[in-house]
Motif scaffolding. Sequence first.
Motif, PDB file in Angstrom:
ATOM      1  N   GLN A   1     -27.133  56.677 -84.266  1.00 39.76           N
ATOM      2  CA  GLN A   1     -28.052  55.637 -83.436  1.00 39.76           C
ATOM      3  C   GLN A   1     -29.335  55.159 -84.083  1.00 39.76           C
ATOM      4  N   LYS A   2     -29.886  56.079 -84.800  1.00 39.73           N
ATOM      5  CA  LYS A   2     -31.051  55.399 -85.701  1.00 39.73           C
ATOM      6  C   LYS A   2     -30.446  54.211 -86.446  1.00 39.73           C
ATOM      7  N   MET A   3     -29.404  54.321 -87.363  1.00 42.40           N
ATOM      8  CA  MET A   3     -28.993  53.094 -87.942  1.00 42.40           C
ATOM      9  C   MET A   3     -28.879  51.903 -87.054  1.00 42.40           C
ATOM     10  N   ILE A   4     -28.416  52.100 -85.861  1.00 43.76           N
ATOM     11  CA  ILE A   4     -28.259  50.995 -84.740  1.00 43.76           C
ATOM     12  C   ILE A   4     -29.508  50.513 -84.512  1.00 43.76           C
ATOM     13  N   ASP A   5     -30.420  51.213 -84.320  1.00 46.95           N
ATOM     14  CA  ASP A   5     -31.902  50.826 -83.700  1.00 46.95           C
ATOM     15  C   ASP A   5     -32.648  50.180 -84.869  1.00 46.95           C
ATOM     16  N   ASP A   6     -32.474  50.658 -86.128  1.00 41.59           N
ATOM     17  CA  ASP A   6     -33.201  50.205 -87.356  1.00 41.59           C
ATOM     18  C   ASP A   6     -32.422  49.021 -87.875  1.00 41.59           C
ATOM     19  N   ASN A   7     -31.317  48.739 -87.467  1.00 39.91           N
ATOM     20  CA  ASN A   7     -30.663  47.660 -88.003  1.00 39.91           C
ATOM     21  C   ASN A   7     -30.052  47.880 -89.621  1.00 39.91           C
TER      22      ASN A   7
ATOM     23  N   ASN B   1     -30.765  63.249 -94.016  1.00 41.35           N
ATOM     24  CA  ASN B   1     -31.747  62.801 -94.903  1.00 41.35           C
ATOM     25  C   ASN B   1     -32.364  61.437 -94.636  1.00 41.35           C
ATOM     26  N   TYR B   2     -32.600  60.884 -93.387  1.00 40.86           N
ATOM     27  CA  TYR B   2     -32.411  59.745 -92.981  1.00 40.86           C
ATOM     28  C   TYR B   2     -33.550  58.472 -93.744  1.00 40.86           C
ATOM     29  N   ASN B   3     -34.869  59.073 -93.903  1.00 37.99           N
ATOM     30  CA  ASN B   3     -35.775  58.277 -94.094  1.00 37.99           C
ATOM     31  C   ASN B   3     -35.794  57.834 -95.572  1.00 37.99           C
ATOM     32  N   ASN B   4     -35.428  58.818 -96.426  1.00 35.71           N
ATOM     33  CA  ASN B   4     -35.188  58.661 -97.830  1.00 35.71           C
ATOM     34  C   ASN B   4     -33.942  57.527 -98.190  1.00 35.71           C
ATOM     35  N   VAL B   5     -32.947  57.890 -97.238  1.00 29.66           N
ATOM     36  CA  VAL B   5     -31.834  57.006 -97.477  1.00 29.66           C
ATOM     37  C   VAL B   5     -32.076  55.516 -97.140  1.00 29.66           C
ATOM     38  N   LYS B   6     -32.866  55.598 -96.003  1.00 29.84           N
ATOM     39  CA  LYS B   6     -33.204  54.218 -95.418  1.00 29.84           C
ATOM     40  C   LYS B   6     -33.813  53.225 -96.432  1.00 29.84           C
ATOM     41  N   LYS B   7     -34.953  54.098 -97.067  1.00 31.54           N
ATOM     42  CA  LYS B   7     -35.767  53.422 -98.126  1.00 31.54           C
ATOM     43  C   LYS B   7     -34.960  53.136 -99.513  1.00 31.54           C
ATOM     44  N   SER B   8     -34.173  53.952 -99.751  1.00 35.89           N
ATOM     45  CA  SER B   8     -33.471  53.729-100.806  1.00 35.89           C
ATOM     46  C   SER B   8     -32.430  52.580-100.419  1.00 35.89           C
ATOM     47  N   ILE B   9     -32.153  52.367 -99.446  1.00 38.14           N
ATOM     48  CA  ILE B   9     -30.987  51.034 -99.157  1.00 38.14           C
ATOM     49  C   ILE B   9     -32.133  49.805 -99.153  1.00 38.14           C
ATOM     50  N   GLU B  10     -33.335  49.863 -98.830  1.00 39.06           N
ATOM     51  CA  GLU B  10     -34.329  48.963 -98.587  1.00 39.06           C
ATOM     52  C   GLU B  10     -34.297  48.102 -99.807  1.00 39.06           C
ATOM     53  N   ILE B  11     -34.424  49.312-100.965  1.00 40.30           N
ATOM     54  CA  ILE B  11     -34.670  48.890-102.476  1.00 40.30           C
ATOM     55  C   ILE B  11     -33.361  48.295-103.209  1.00 40.30           C
ATOM     56  N   MET B  12     -32.304  49.073-102.760  1.00 42.08           N
ATOM     57  CA  MET B  12     -30.783  48.417-103.318  1.00 42.08           C
ATOM     58  C   MET B  12     -30.700  46.891-102.718  1.00 42.08           C
ATOM     59  N   LEU B  13     -31.157  46.679-101.632  1.00 39.74           N
ATOM     60  CA  LEU B  13     -30.680  45.387-101.109  1.00 39.74           C
ATOM     61  C   LEU B  13     -31.849  44.363-101.693  1.00 39.74           C
TER      62      LEU B  13
ATOM     63  N   GLN C   1     -34.507  41.899-103.242  1.00 40.56           N
ATOM     64  CA  GLN C   1     -34.516  40.822-104.336  1.00 40.56           C
ATOM     65  C   GLN C   1     -35.603  40.645-104.874  1.00 40.56           C
ATOM     66  N   GLY C   2     -35.967  40.678-106.311  1.00 39.53           N
ATOM     67  CA  GLY C   2     -37.096  40.657-106.941  1.00 39.53           C
ATOM     68  C   GLY C   2     -37.791  42.074-107.016  1.00 39.53           C
ATOM     69  N   TYR C   3     -38.101  42.824-105.816  1.00 38.18           N
ATOM     70  CA  TYR C   3     -38.345  44.201-105.849  1.00 38.18           C
ATOM     71  C   TYR C   3     -37.129  44.686-105.473  1.00 38.18           C
ATOM     72  N   GLY C   4     -36.026  45.143-106.148  1.00 37.15           N
ATOM     73  CA  GLY C   4     -35.018  45.653-105.846  1.00 37.15           C
ATOM     74  C   GLY C   4     -33.853  45.236-106.690  1.00 37.15           C
ATOM     75  N   PHE C   5     -32.605  45.767-106.196  1.00 30.15           N
ATOM     76  CA  PHE C   5     -31.275  45.743-107.186  1.00 30.15           C
ATOM     77  C   PHE C   5     -30.417  44.479-106.545  1.00 30.15           C
ATOM     78  N   SER C   6     -30.834  43.788-105.618  1.00 29.90           N
ATOM     79  CA  SER C   6     -30.140  42.422-105.177  1.00 29.90           C
ATOM     80  C   SER C   6     -28.826  42.830-104.813  1.00 29.90           C
ATOM     81  N   LEU C   7     -28.586  43.994-104.492  1.00 29.33           N
ATOM     82  CA  LEU C   7     -27.078  44.295-104.158  1.00 29.33           C
ATOM     83  C   LEU C   7     -26.611  43.909-102.591  1.00 29.33           C
ATOM     84  N   SER C   8     -25.586  43.553-102.287  1.00 27.51           N
ATOM     85  CA  SER C   8     -24.740  42.963-101.195  1.00 27.51           C
ATOM     86  C   SER C   8     -24.591  44.125-100.185  1.00 27.51           C
ATOM     87  N   LYS C   9     -25.186  43.844 -98.897  1.00 22.94           N
ATOM     88  CA  LYS C   9     -24.837  44.857 -97.844  1.00 22.94           C
ATOM     89  C   LYS C   9     -23.601  45.282 -97.794  1.00 22.94           C
ATOM     90  N   ARG C  10     -22.630  44.437 -98.084  1.00 27.15           N
ATOM     91  CA  ARG C  10     -21.032  44.787 -97.956  1.00 27.15           C
ATOM     92  C   ARG C  10     -20.719  45.683 -98.873  1.00 27.15           C
TER      93      ARG C  10
END
Length: 363
Positions: free
Chosen positions: A218-224, A181-193, A195-204
């Motif tokens: 592979q997509k995780m690697i490509d999309d950083n 469910n890559y796209n939804n997970v990716k977008k949710s992580i962007e909001i978790m990370l 600042q301001g518009y998001g939860f300011s969580l640390s990537k670690r």
Amino acid sequence: MKNLIFDQEKLEEFRKKNKLQPFRIKQIYQEIFKNSNIDFGNCTSLSKELRESLDKNFEILSIKIKEIIEGYESTKFLFETKNSKTFESVLMYHWHTKNNGDKKINRITLCVSSQVGCAVACIFCVTGKLGFLANLLWEEIIGQLLFANNYIKNKFGKKDDGTYHKVRNIVFMGMGEPLLNYNNVKKSIEIMLGQGYGFSLSKRHITISTSGIIPGIQKMIDDNIESMLAISLHAPNQELREKLVPIGKKYKLNELIYILDNYYKKTKNRIFYEYIMIKDMNDLSKNAIELSKLLKHQNCHINLIPYNENPAMPNLQETETSSIYKFKEILENNGLTVTVRTNMGREEKSACGQLGWENIAKG
Ligand code: SAH
Ligand code: SF4
């Protein structure tokens, strides 16, 4: 139908129509992300009129809570999507014992679901027994965190520094395979990370756990994708892995290790491996020796997970504790870093692999 408050274009339209100053948008997101509000009515930095108008036009939470099962070590939430599909998240509390023996809440982890059910069908997993039922939308993934933070605010209040207690760590180890469910997970992580518009969580502090979906990695690697990666390995060779994790037939072990080597080269993130210990299945000394050979070259961390027994899988048993520690010793003698996971939340049937249990028991 109400719009999602996270739809920034719709909110901007609303702002212009209502002739609000731009800083109001910031204030609204602060009330949600920083002050953990899930009701406009409680957003007291906004005028009553604005709160009412927001309430008419927007929604914060796009999932409904159906049940809360509270325990000392963990709290389990049962949610429902708008299509009446149920799924779960689990809060896990890490307590700190003070010098005088009192316990104080230290950090809080949320185990989120990314799908309802799962298509991968690992033989030891209750969620897998449900089959695939739905992908969760990004707002439904974020909704789990919004609800959890609001719950924590009511339960624990403020920290010594005056800010609210909140979820610090997110693990995608609830229901479902996040990389399917890559796209939804990716977008949710962007909001978790965010600042301001998001939860300011640390990537670690965000971990995607996957059964080894190679194109997703592979997509995780490509999309950083800036989160940690945990691989549910569970077996040291192709033959055994196919038995435990059927998708291993499609995504072969040697190819998986190869892409993980690339992932490490690119991100320099240490790789986490999860290895469930099932009696006489994958817990023998020879398995530990083989696992050591497979992973010795990597900067990785292995988590040995005592299998949670479940009546839905009557043939599988958990490995004895002494055997788990023997297995650990072999890995360590080969230079690997290993921890044995303590199983939190067993009493609430919310430990790993038990999510979805009620649905199966009903069905
Ligand atoms: N689908 C993803 C993430 C969800 S499963 C994945 O498989 O990684 C999260 C973790 O729960 C996985 O490591 C999985 O192996 C573990 N798990 C599943 N069933 C379990 C059980 N019965 N006992 C202990 N851990 C289990
Ligand atoms: Fe799906 Fe993960 Fe369960 Fe396997 S362990 S069936 S991938 S949720």
